[in-house]
Design a protein around this motif. Structure first.
Motif, PDB file in Angstrom:
ATOM      1  N   PRO A  93      65.253   6.171 -35.736  1.00 53.57           N
ATOM      2  CA  PRO A  93      66.429   5.459 -35.214  1.00 53.57           C
ATOM      3  C   PRO A  93      67.721   6.255 -35.358  1.00 53.57           C
ATOM      4  N   ILE A  94      67.850   6.993 -36.458  1.00 55.45           N
ATOM      5  CA  ILE A  94      69.056   7.804 -36.633  1.00 55.45           C
ATOM      6  C   ILE A  94      69.118   8.895 -35.577  1.00 55.45           C
ATOM      7  N   ASN A  95      68.003   9.558 -35.337  1.00 51.67           N
ATOM      8  CA  ASN A  95      67.966  10.578 -34.282  1.00 51.67           C
ATOM      9  C   ASN A  95      68.330   9.991 -32.941  1.00 51.67           C
ATOM     10  N   ALA A  96      67.766   8.838 -32.627  1.00 47.85           N
ATOM     11  CA  ALA A  96      68.042   8.207 -31.340  1.00 47.85           C
ATOM     12  C   ALA A  96      69.519   7.855 -31.200  1.00 47.85           C
ATOM     13  N   VAL A  97      70.109   7.341 -32.272  1.00 45.88           N
ATOM     14  CA  VAL A  97      71.512   6.922 -32.196  1.00 45.88           C
ATOM     15  C   VAL A  97      72.442   8.123 -32.091  1.00 45.88           C
ATOM     16  N   VAL A  98      72.296   9.107 -32.965  1.00 47.04           N
ATOM     17  CA  VAL A  98      73.263  10.208 -32.949  1.00 47.04           C
ATOM     18  C   VAL A  98      73.120  11.071 -31.699  1.00 47.04           C
ATOM     19  N   TYR A  99      71.896  11.374 -31.301  1.00 48.27           N
ATOM     20  CA  TYR A  99      71.748  12.186 -30.090  1.00 48.27           C
ATOM     21  C   TYR A  99      72.026  11.360 -28.833  1.00 48.27           C
ATOM     22  N   GLY A 100      71.769  10.054 -28.895  1.00 45.09           N
ATOM     23  CA  GLY A 100      72.143   9.184 -27.783  1.00 45.09           C
ATOM     24  C   GLY A 100      73.656   9.137 -27.605  1.00 45.09           C
ATOM     25  N   LEU A 101      74.396   9.050 -28.718  1.00 51.43           N
ATOM     26  CA  LEU A 101      75.858   9.075 -28.630  1.00 51.43           C
ATOM     27  C   LEU A 101      76.369  10.415 -28.099  1.00 51.43           C
ATOM     28  N   ALA A 102      75.723  11.509 -28.512  1.00 55.71           N
ATOM     29  CA  ALA A 102      76.126  12.818 -27.998  1.00 55.71           C
ATOM     30  C   ALA A 102      75.863  12.908 -26.489  1.00 55.71           C
ATOM     31  N   LEU A 103      74.738  12.383 -26.040  1.00 57.64           N
ATOM     32  CA  LEU A 103      74.450  12.394 -24.603  1.00 57.64           C
ATOM     33  C   LEU A 103      75.376  11.462 -23.833  1.00 57.64           C
ATOM     34  N   LEU A 104      75.713  10.327 -24.430  1.00 59.69           N
ATOM     35  CA  LEU A 104      76.652   9.407 -23.799  1.00 59.69           C
ATOM     36  C   LEU A 104      78.040  10.043 -23.671  1.00 59.69           C
ATOM     37  N   GLY A 105      78.488  10.706 -24.712  1.00 57.07           N
ATOM     38  CA  GLY A 105      79.760  11.424 -24.645  1.00 57.07           C
ATOM     39  C   GLY A 105      79.725  12.551 -23.635  1.00 57.07           C
ATOM     40  N   SER A 106      78.597  13.233 -23.529  1.00 64.68           N
ATOM     41  CA  SER A 106      78.444  14.296 -22.536  1.00 64.68           C
ATOM     42  C   SER A 106      78.499  13.736 -21.124  1.00 64.68           C
ATOM     43  N   ALA A 107      77.870  12.589 -20.922  1.00 65.44           N
ATOM     44  CA  ALA A 107      77.924  11.942 -19.606  1.00 65.44           C
ATOM     45  C   ALA A 107      79.353  11.522 -19.268  1.00 65.44           C
ATOM     46  N   ALA A 108      80.086  11.028 -20.263  1.00 65.19           N
ATOM     47  CA  ALA A 108      81.488  10.663 -20.025  1.00 65.19           C
ATOM     48  C   ALA A 108      82.302  11.897 -19.662  1.00 65.19           C
ATOM     49  N   ALA A 109      82.042  13.025 -20.301  1.00 77.49           N
ATOM     50  CA  ALA A 109      82.743  14.267 -19.961  1.00 77.49           C
ATOM     51  C   ALA A 109      82.420  14.696 -18.533  1.00 77.49           C
ATOM     52  N   VAL A 110      81.168  14.539 -18.125  1.00 77.36           N
ATOM     53  CA  VAL A 110      80.786  14.869 -16.742  1.00 77.36           C
ATOM     54  C   VAL A 110      81.558  14.008 -15.763  1.00 77.36           C
ATOM     55  N   VAL A 111      81.656  12.714 -16.041  1.00 78.72           N
ATOM     56  CA  VAL A 111      82.356  11.795 -15.133  1.00 78.72           C
ATOM     57  C   VAL A 111      83.830  12.159 -15.037  1.00 78.72           C
ATOM     58  N   VAL A 112      84.473  12.385 -16.166  1.00 76.02           N
ATOM     59  CA  VAL A 112      85.900  12.698 -16.169  1.00 76.02           C
ATOM     60  C   VAL A 112      86.164  14.015 -15.441  1.00 76.02           C
ATOM     61  N   LEU A 113      85.374  15.028 -15.733  1.00 80.58           N
ATOM     62  CA  LEU A 113      85.595  16.320 -15.077  1.00 80.58           C
ATOM     63  C   LEU A 113      85.238  16.263 -13.595  1.00 80.58           C
ATOM     64  N   TRP A 114      84.233  15.490 -13.242  1.00 86.70           N
ATOM     65  CA  TRP A 114      83.897  15.316 -11.819  1.00 86.70           C
ATOM     66  C   TRP A 114      85.064  14.664 -11.080  1.00 86.70           C
ATOM     67  N   GLN A 115      85.677  13.653 -11.703  1.00 86.99           N
ATOM     68  CA  GLN A 115      86.822  13.005 -11.085  1.00 86.99           C
ATOM     69  C   GLN A 115      87.991  13.966 -10.926  1.00 86.99           C
ATOM     70  N   ALA A 116      88.190  14.840 -11.916  1.00 86.94           N
ATOM     71  CA  ALA A 116      89.270  15.826 -11.824  1.00 86.94           C
ATOM     72  C   ALA A 116      89.026  16.818 -10.691  1.00 86.94           C
ATOM     73  N   VAL A 117      87.795  17.278 -10.562  1.00 87.92           N
ATOM     74  CA  VAL A 117      87.462  18.210  -9.479  1.00 87.92           C
ATOM     75  C   VAL A 117      87.595  17.522  -8.134  1.00 87.92           C
ATOM     76  N   SER A 118      87.140  16.273  -8.043  1.00 83.40           N
ATOM     77  CA  SER A 118      87.243  15.519  -6.790  1.00 83.40           C
ATOM     78  C   SER A 118      88.693  15.243  -6.425  1.00 83.40           C
ATOM     79  N   ALA A 119      89.530  14.925  -7.417  1.00 84.94           N
ATOM     80  CA  ALA A 119      90.940  14.634  -7.134  1.00 84.94           C
ATOM     81  C   ALA A 119      91.673  15.892  -6.671  1.00 84.94           C
ATOM     82  N   ARG A 120      91.284  17.027  -7.194  1.00 84.51           N
ATOM     83  CA  ARG A 120      91.942  18.285  -6.803  1.00 84.51           C
ATOM     84  C   ARG A 120      91.560  18.650  -5.374  1.00 84.51           C
ATOM     85  N   SER A 121      90.300  18.473  -5.040  1.00 87.82           N
ATOM     86  CA  SER A 121      89.839  18.868  -3.712  1.00 87.82           C
ATOM     87  C   SER A 121      90.169  17.815  -2.655  1.00 87.82           C
ATOM     88  N   GLY A 122      90.374  16.568  -3.077  1.00 84.16           N
ATOM     89  CA  GLY A 122      90.581  15.481  -2.118  1.00 84.16           C
ATOM     90  C   GLY A 122      91.975  15.070  -1.967  1.00 84.16           C
TER      91      GLY A 122
END
Length: 122
Positions: A93-122
């Protein structure tokens, strides 16, 4: 045949995250916590930052730094719980939680940076 584990890969990502944290985070903290607020360098403004962050190469580098730092945190926190608090009985459970949080944070970074790239090009 011996069973292979992901442990060497996790330690490699931990090491890379430590290097990324040590190299890039102090520079970013200096710029955005001291240099800009104290007026040592000019305020880039929203358009300037969006132009910089919205460039695809910059977005990829920032994403790499974010992901590696989060994986570094996950490995460090995991071993803090295992060795410091002696919670080795709850490894899965500890592995699932800590690595799940790291993946969730990584997904949030992807979304934010994708929005920044889209806003610049659009």
């Amino acid at each position: 045949m011996a069973r292979r584990t992901l442990e060497p890969v996790l330690w490699l990502l931990f090491s890379a995250g430590g290097v990324a944290s040590a190299l890039f985070l102090p520079a970013l903290v200096f710029l955005f916590a001291f240099a800009v607020p104290l007026g040592w360098i000019g305020d880039p403004g929203r358009a300037g930052l969006l132009g910089l962050i919205g460039h695809p190469l910059t977005a990829v580098v920032l994403l790499g730094v974010c992901v590696l730092c989060l994986l570094h945190w996950a490995q460090r926190f995991r071993y803090t719980l295992f060795d410091g608090l002696k919670l080795k009985a709850h490894q899965r459970p500890i592995n699932a939680v800590v690595y799940g949080l790291a993946l969730l944070g990584s997904a949030a970074a992807v979304v934010v940076l994708w929005q920044a790239v889209s806003a610049r090009s659009g």
